[in-house]
Write a protein that holds these residues in place. Sequence first.
Motif, mmCIF file in Angstrom:
data_model
loop_
_atom_site.group_PDB
_atom_site.id
_atom_site.type_symbol
_atom_site.label_atom_id
_atom_site.label_comp_id
_atom_site.label_asym_id
_atom_site.label_seq_id
_atom_site.Cartn_x
_atom_site.Cartn_y
_atom_site.Cartn_z
ATOM 1 N N SER A 111 0.849 -1.180 0.000
ATOM 2 C CA SER A 111 0.000 0.000 0.000
ATOM 3 C C SER A 111 0.891 1.239 0.000
ATOM 4 O O SER A 111 1.766 1.368 0.867
ATOM 5 C CB SER A 111 -0.898 -0.008 1.236
ATOM 6 O OG SER A 111 -1.734 1.119 1.247
ATOM 7 N N TYR A 112 0.678 2.093 -0.953
ATOM 8 C CA TYR A 112 1.470 3.316 -1.090
ATOM 9 C C TYR A 112 2.962 3.017 -1.107
ATOM 10 O O TYR A 112 3.770 3.719 -0.494
ATOM 11 C CB TYR A 112 1.127 4.312 0.021
ATOM 12 C CG TYR A 112 -0.326 4.701 0.037
ATOM 13 C CD1 TYR A 112 -0.838 5.531 -0.947
ATOM 14 C CD2 TYR A 112 -1.186 4.213 1.011
ATOM 15 C CE1 TYR A 112 -2.186 5.873 -0.949
ATOM 16 C CE2 TYR A 112 -2.532 4.552 1.019
ATOM 17 C CZ TYR A 112 -3.015 5.390 0.026
ATOM 18 O OH TYR A 112 -4.348 5.725 0.032
ATOM 19 N N ASN A 138 -7.929 -8.272 -3.094
ATOM 20 C CA ASN A 138 -7.376 -6.934 -3.330
ATOM 21 C C ASN A 138 -8.411 -6.020 -3.977
ATOM 22 O O ASN A 138 -8.109 -5.278 -4.900
ATOM 23 C CB ASN A 138 -6.105 -7.005 -4.195
ATOM 24 C CG ASN A 138 -4.978 -7.692 -3.472
ATOM 25 O OD1 ASN A 138 -4.642 -7.346 -2.341
ATOM 26 N ND2 ASN A 138 -4.406 -8.708 -4.105
#
Length: 155
Positions: A111-112, A138
């Motif tokens: 994530s990120y 996801n």
Amino acid sequence: MPRLAVGDTAPDLTLPSSTGEEVSLRDLRGRSVVVYFYPAAGTPGCTAQACDFRDSLASLTGAGYVVLGVSPDSPEKLARFAQAEALTFPLLSDPEHRVLEAWGAWGEKTSYGRTSTGVIRSTVVVDPEGKVALAQYNVRAKGHVAKLRRDLGID
């Protein structure tokens, strides 16, 4: 963790709910069940997703589906979340991640640009015989329920 695929037998699921009652997948045999896994009650994405399920609940139940939400949160936190967001479907607590792992909804995620271990936002639909009819991993919090309804042919 391995992920579930269409045709697999859904793993057992018996967990405490936000109301203090235990909910078991085997007690729902004969019905279609949507099980969705989310990281944390009360966070923006999880709230948006839960409210989308809440707002689509009539059409899902009208089409014969039972909705269950599963997270690692305590039953007490889930009860506060359910009350704050007027959620009327069962929220189940899996703090030890046993069900999350068995269903392929716990593991490494990015994530990120950062990799961590945690809940993989996922939705699994179980048919009345206890087999996986649909497995999505996801997924995005926003817009997922609308896509799920389209995939299930529900207006």
